[in-house]
Design an enzyme around this catalytic site. Sequence first.
Site, PDB file in Angstrom:
ATOM      1  N   GLU A  34       0.853  -1.191   0.000  1.00  0.00           N
ATOM      2  CA  GLU A  34       0.000   0.000   0.000  1.00  0.00           C
ATOM      3  C   GLU A  34       0.885   1.236   0.000  1.00  0.00           C
ATOM      4  O   GLU A  34       1.751   1.374   0.850  1.00  0.00           O
ATOM      5  CB  GLU A  34      -0.938   0.023   1.215  1.00  0.00           C
ATOM      6  N   GLY A  40      -8.468   2.421   0.839  1.00  0.00           N
ATOM      7  CA  GLY A  40      -8.866   2.823  -0.502  1.00  0.00           C
ATOM      8  C   GLY A  40      -9.870   3.961  -0.530  1.00  0.00           C
ATOM      9  O   GLY A  40     -10.040   4.706   0.436  1.00  0.00           O
ATOM     10  N   THR A  41     -10.555   4.088  -1.653  1.00  0.00           N
ATOM     11  CA  THR A  41     -11.481   5.194  -1.872  1.00  0.00           C
ATOM     12  C   THR A  41     -12.613   5.211  -0.860  1.00  0.00           C
ATOM     13  O   THR A  41     -12.927   6.252  -0.285  1.00  0.00           O
ATOM     14  CB  THR A  41     -12.067   5.111  -3.298  1.00  0.00           C
ATOM     15  N   CYS A  42     -13.234   4.075  -0.620  1.00  0.00           N
ATOM     16  CA  CYS A  42     -14.414   4.014   0.246  1.00  0.00           C
ATOM     17  C   CYS A  42     -14.128   4.613   1.618  1.00  0.00           C
ATOM     18  O   CYS A  42     -14.850   5.481   2.099  1.00  0.00           O
ATOM     19  CB  CYS A  42     -14.892   2.579   0.388  1.00  0.00           C
ATOM     20  N   HIS A 441     -45.455  -3.790   8.630  1.00  0.00           N
ATOM     21  CA  HIS A 441     -46.100  -2.475   8.564  1.00  0.00           C
ATOM     22  C   HIS A 441     -45.721  -1.669   9.794  1.00  0.00           C
ATOM     23  O   HIS A 441     -45.689  -2.219  10.893  1.00  0.00           O
ATOM     24  CB  HIS A 441     -47.618  -2.637   8.492  1.00  0.00           C
TER      25      HIS A 441
END
Length: 459
Positions: A34, A40-42, A441
Amino acid sequence: MTQNFDAIVIGAGQAGPSLTGRLTQAGRKVALIERKLFGGTCVNTGCMPTKTMVASAYAAHLARRAADYGVVTNAPISIDMKRVQARAAQVTLNARTGLESWLKSMAGCTVIEGQAQFESSNIVRVGEQTLTAPNIFINVGGRANVPNMPGVNTVPFLTNTTMLQVDFVPEHLVVVGGSYIGLEFAQMFRRFGAKVTIVEQSPRLIGREDEDVSLAIAEILKNEDIALRTHAECISLAPHAEGVEVHVSCTQGAPSVVGSHVLLAVGRVPNTNDLGLDRAGIDVDARGYIKVDDHLQTNVPGVFALGDCNGRGAFTHTAYNDFEIVAANLLDGEDRRVGQRIPAYALYIDPPLGRVGMTETQARASGRKLLIGTRPMSKVGRAIEKGETQGFMKVIADARSKRILGASILGVGGDEAIHGLIDIMNADVPYMKLQQAVPIHPTVSELIPTVLGDMQPTS
């Protein structure tokens, strides 16, 4: 000396770390490389920080609407952008440090920090170190595209990455690009108090969606006083005493917009230009995306590309699915393929858009006989109770097989409610199975069987 491994993973985005974990559990010796930020991007510039800021923007929007719910506030709503930005940064930091700690403590995993470059098809250099392995997995992600439009090098501009470092409210933010990233930032900063204009080259926003979805989203944004300049065919940038002048040359309205700040949100490019892929003989397409087959293998045996850099998906969840496909095939003896994946994603404006499968336009173009069901969110009890009735549901099915082909849910909870349709599509059963369900519901999802019961043939 060259260090020998069973596998080399380049990039610690969504796919790389998970794959490293599976490989080490299987007894493989793995090097994970790395060069900058784990996650990373996230984690660093995408989902986590932006959705944290979206939550802050929603809180501000709801606070301004407090009187609609019978709640009395004694002071006007104000925004502390330093706290907003710091909150998002902390969420990112927590995720990144947790991932980095996990990888560095993982038995069988050697973490190497630095820029990876191929020396050959099975040798990778990181600084003074050279590594080799029979399997190499590339998971290097992508970055914001900076288009070569006139004047782009003459003005300061923001991207989705630098936008996250903004700890003030711009006076007037001009967003160039009316697609997913641009729309999220546009609504977010409007709710923080900025004047916002969206400039889009195409005739309408998010052109890959159906026109009814696009028009509904445009109306949602207009209702929040976000200015839209579509048909902007000649976009250029120029310095201005008040910030940046964006020439749009639209068919209607003033020929230019002056903003204090400009955000370029015009797509992404893969981080593949500095990997030395040519020395490995790895094929890329005209945009730099690594070409892969349906098993995510490149043209070089033993080398795979996962995540955004392969052009087969642009989302965190598709990157993770890439990991699942590769791991299942290499370690579990399965034969999983990218082509089996049903596309699904969300647009995180408020209300959100949940999407799966084909659009109506795509379904009609396929020549099938279709069934389509729709329902406005103004006829969904949960939406009425929450006072959030913008948007609609739409489901498209094959009239012969009764299989759902695609769906859009634009409305409160749409990003969650869409999963019932994702699940039934993956189960590959007729939609009547979902129609017969007994949902809870009051929810948004409970109206999906109602929509399915109202399916009508198209002309």
